[in-house]
Enzyme design. Structure first.
Site, PDB file in Angstrom:
ATOM      1  N   VAL A 126     -25.936   9.131  -6.529  1.00 54.15           N
ATOM      2  CA  VAL A 126     -27.279   8.981  -7.084  1.00 54.15           C
ATOM      3  C   VAL A 126     -27.236   8.307  -8.450  1.00 54.15           C
ATOM      4  CG1 VAL A 126     -29.302  10.223  -7.943  1.00 54.15           C
ATOM      5  CG2 VAL A 126     -28.226  10.927  -5.800  1.00 54.15           C
ATOM      6  N   THR A 136     -25.252  18.696  -6.754  1.00 54.94           N
ATOM      7  CA  THR A 136     -25.775  20.057  -6.559  1.00 54.94           C
ATOM      8  C   THR A 136     -25.340  20.545  -5.178  1.00 54.94           C
ATOM      9  OG1 THR A 136     -27.878  19.131  -5.751  1.00 54.94           O
ATOM     10  CG2 THR A 136     -27.751  19.768  -8.086  1.00 54.94           C
ATOM     11  N   GLU A 139     -34.927  11.640  -5.869  1.00 63.02           N
ATOM     12  CA  GLU A 139     -34.511  10.373  -5.266  1.00 63.02           C
ATOM     13  C   GLU A 139     -34.687  10.453  -3.751  1.00 63.02           C
ATOM     14  OE1 GLU A 139     -31.745  10.001  -3.222  1.00 63.02           O
ATOM     15  OE2 GLU A 139     -30.941  12.022  -3.381  1.00 63.02           O
ATOM     16  N   PHE A 140     -34.936   9.297  -3.162  1.00 59.46           N
ATOM     17  CA  PHE A 140     -35.132   9.200  -1.706  1.00 59.46           C
ATOM     18  C   PHE A 140     -34.280   8.062  -1.153  1.00 59.46           C
ATOM     19  CE2 PHE A 140     -39.153  10.732  -3.594  1.00 59.46           C
ATOM     20  CZ  PHE A 140     -39.235  11.982  -2.996  1.00 59.46           C
ATOM     21  N   LEU A 141     -33.005   8.096  -1.473  1.00 63.97           N
ATOM     22  CA  LEU A 141     -32.103   7.013  -1.090  1.00 63.97           C
ATOM     23  C   LEU A 141     -31.368   7.344   0.202  1.00 63.97           C
ATOM     24  CD1 LEU A 141     -30.491   6.286  -4.583  1.00 63.97           C
ATOM     25  CD2 LEU A 141     -32.614   5.355  -3.616  1.00 63.97           C
ATOM     26  N   GLU A 169     -28.138   6.624   2.382  1.00 63.97           N
ATOM     27  CA  GLU A 169     -26.807   6.028   2.267  1.00 63.97           C
ATOM     28  C   GLU A 169     -26.712   4.839   3.207  1.00 63.97           C
ATOM     29  OE1 GLU A 169     -23.357   8.563   2.036  1.00 63.97           O
ATOM     30  OE2 GLU A 169     -24.619  10.307   1.684  1.00 63.97           O
ATOM     31  N   ALA A 201     -31.642  10.098  19.408  1.00 70.09           N
ATOM     32  CA  ALA A 201     -30.827  11.232  19.846  1.00 70.09           C
ATOM     33  C   ALA A 201     -29.345  10.962  19.578  1.00 70.09           C
ATOM     34  CB  ALA A 201     -31.054  11.494  21.333  1.00 70.09           C
ATOM     35  N   CYS A 219     -27.062  15.200   2.295  1.00 70.54           N
ATOM     36  CA  CYS A 219     -28.402  15.705   1.989  1.00 70.54           C
ATOM     37  C   CYS A 219     -28.929  16.731   2.980  1.00 70.54           C
ATOM     38  CB  CYS A 219     -29.384  14.535   1.892  1.00 70.54           C
ATOM     39  SG  CYS A 219     -29.086  13.442   0.491  1.00 70.54           S
ATOM     40  N   LYS A 268     -27.171  20.286   3.290  1.00 78.20           N
ATOM     41  CA  LYS A 268     -27.252  21.012   2.023  1.00 78.20           C
ATOM     42  C   LYS A 268     -28.690  21.374   1.677  1.00 78.20           C
ATOM     43  CE  LYS A 268     -26.815  18.416  -1.658  1.00 78.20           C
ATOM     44  NZ  LYS A 268     -28.141  18.510  -2.348  1.00 78.20           N
TER      45      LYS A 268
END
Length: 433
Positions: free
Chosen positions: A11, A86, A151-153, A155, A255, A263, A266
């Site tokens: 991030v 985190t 954040e809305f990233l 990968e 599917a 993300c 967690k």
């Protein structure tokens, strides 16, 4: 503007490099001297398409620097972003906020003049309140505002997501801090990116609720895929049929073997822990987590069944190890549980991944890692596709068949058309087809 990014992981580094590309003056701070040394040498700590070029360009043009001294790095900053990890806390599954709070305390001791402190890390509801308390305790006379800016990233597409966001969420009760954040994101005004200003706790919950909803969509279509296999339907057509409904949307209806990554696992767990603390049970999310955990191991059994029910002494070629393409991230990847299930059943595994092998070696033992897909397939009794990397989308099927001891393909990402594979002489098993 002068921006300091605390944390140079996924991030922090992506956000810092993109802010610098907007024209801001950015310094990324990290306690890991080796990571900072590597960044000074142009070596990225993560694989993200385009990141190395983005960092190099902004370093070269003097807008992006790196260091380990937080005190020096936050002086004169207009905005300080906390972008540290985190992870799920061992023992209880709560988000571990140790690094967030440590950063807040150091920031409190170092800031001089009005500064906006921004939690960019994914944090539970109420974290901003505690960050504010910690800073105030460390420096009672400090002038500052605390903002939540989740954040809305994705990968593999993080740079594009940052520069062309669906939305920018600013959680703030301080109008002065809100205005600073508007200036930070002003370069995106040309893209007409919508800015949603909410309360701080609301912003913190938006991130968790969003990820939980997307995880629910994935898990929903995976269970529909199981039903499709029983009734003779095709889950991809079902997904298209419901995805064309604008109320549902077509994204996250592919599917597969279950969700993984840094993300969703967690954040769904952290949301459940928060809901327990506030006595507001999230039954749907509880089911999503349980179903997804069970599915990963079940995919190992699916491969075993496709190979006749007994894999002891047999070799499986596994193509794809990371939880998704265009990343080296192995965190909670379905491949881990699948490979462990195969090994527990007595199978040997030959594997390939374009970017994830080094990370895979840290979590998977007794795997024969190969340099390419065909090298992984050679001599195996079946090939299983676990990640839909582009490198696996147009395999030479005649070559694959000649390299295998038996013409068995298990496609856990539905990369191929079953009719085409069967016409090539394979025994094909997909998901929900």
């Amino acid at each position: 503007m002068r921006i300091t990014m605390i944390g140079s992981g996924y991030v922090g580094l992506v956000s810092g490099a993109c802010f610098a590309d907007f024209g801001h003056e950015v310094v990324c701070i990290d306690k890991d001297q080796r990571k900072i040394d590597a960044l000074h040498q142009g070596k990225m700590p993560i694989f993200e398409p385009g990141l190395d070029d983005l960092v190099a360009r902004n370093v070269r043009e003097g807008r992006l620097t790196f260091g380990t001294d937080l005190t020096d790095g936050v002086k004169n900053a207009d905005a300080i972003f906390i972008g540290v990890g985190t992870p799920s806390r061992r023992g209880d599954g709560h988000a571990d906020l140790t690094y967030v709070y440590a950063a807040a305390e150091e920031i409190g001791r170092a800031i001089d003049g009005y500064t906006v402190v921004v939690t960019k890390s994914t944090v539970p509801v109420g974290t901003g309140d505690e960050v504010e308390r910690i800073i105030r305790a460390a420096n009672p006379g400090a002038e500052f505002g605390v903002v939540s800016n989740p954040e809305f990233l994705r990968e593999g597409a993080a740079i594009d997501d940052f520069k062309r966001p669906d939305r920018i969420v600013i959680g703030s009760e301080d109008e002065r801090a809100t205005e600073v954040m508007r200036q930070v994101y002003r370069p995106l005004s040309i893209n007409a990116a919508p800015i949603l200003v909410t309360g701080r706790r609301t912003a913190e919950l938006i991130k968790y609720a969003g990820n939980a909803f997307l995880a629910t969509k994935i898990t929903f279509i995976n269970e529909i895929a199981d039903l499709c296999e029983k009734v003779g339907a095709d889950v991809q057509d079902v997904a298209r049929g419901i995805g064309l409904d604008n109320r549902i949307g077509k994204k996250f209806l592919h599917a597969g073997p279950g969700y993984g990554g840094s993300c969703f696992p967690k954040d769904t767990l952290a949301l459940l822990k928060t809901s327990q603390d506030y006595d507001a049970p999230q039954r749907i999310v509880e089911a999503v987590v349980a179903v997804n955990d069970n599915r990963k191991r079940a995919m190992g059994r699916k491969i075993i069944a496709a190979m006749g029910g007994d894999v002891r002494g047999k070799t499986v070629a596994v193509l794809g190890l990371t939880f998704k393409p265009n990343t080296d991230d192995m965190r909670d990847s379905p491949a881990i549980a699948v490979i462990q299930a195969l090994q527990d059943a007595g199978a040997k595994v030959q594997a390939h991944d374009p970017e994830g092998v080094e990370q895979a070696k840290l979590v998977l033992q007794n795997v024969d890692y190969r340099d390419g897909p065909y090298e992984a397939i050679e001599g195996a009794d079946a090939v299983a596709i676990l990640t839909e990397w582009n490198a696996y989308r147009a395999l030479d099927l005649a070559r694959v068949k000649s390299l295998l001891s038996a013409p068995i393909m298990i496609d856990l990402r539905n990369v191929y058309n079953p009719k085409d594979i069967e016409a090539a002489g394979f025994n094909y098993t997909g998901i929900g087809r």
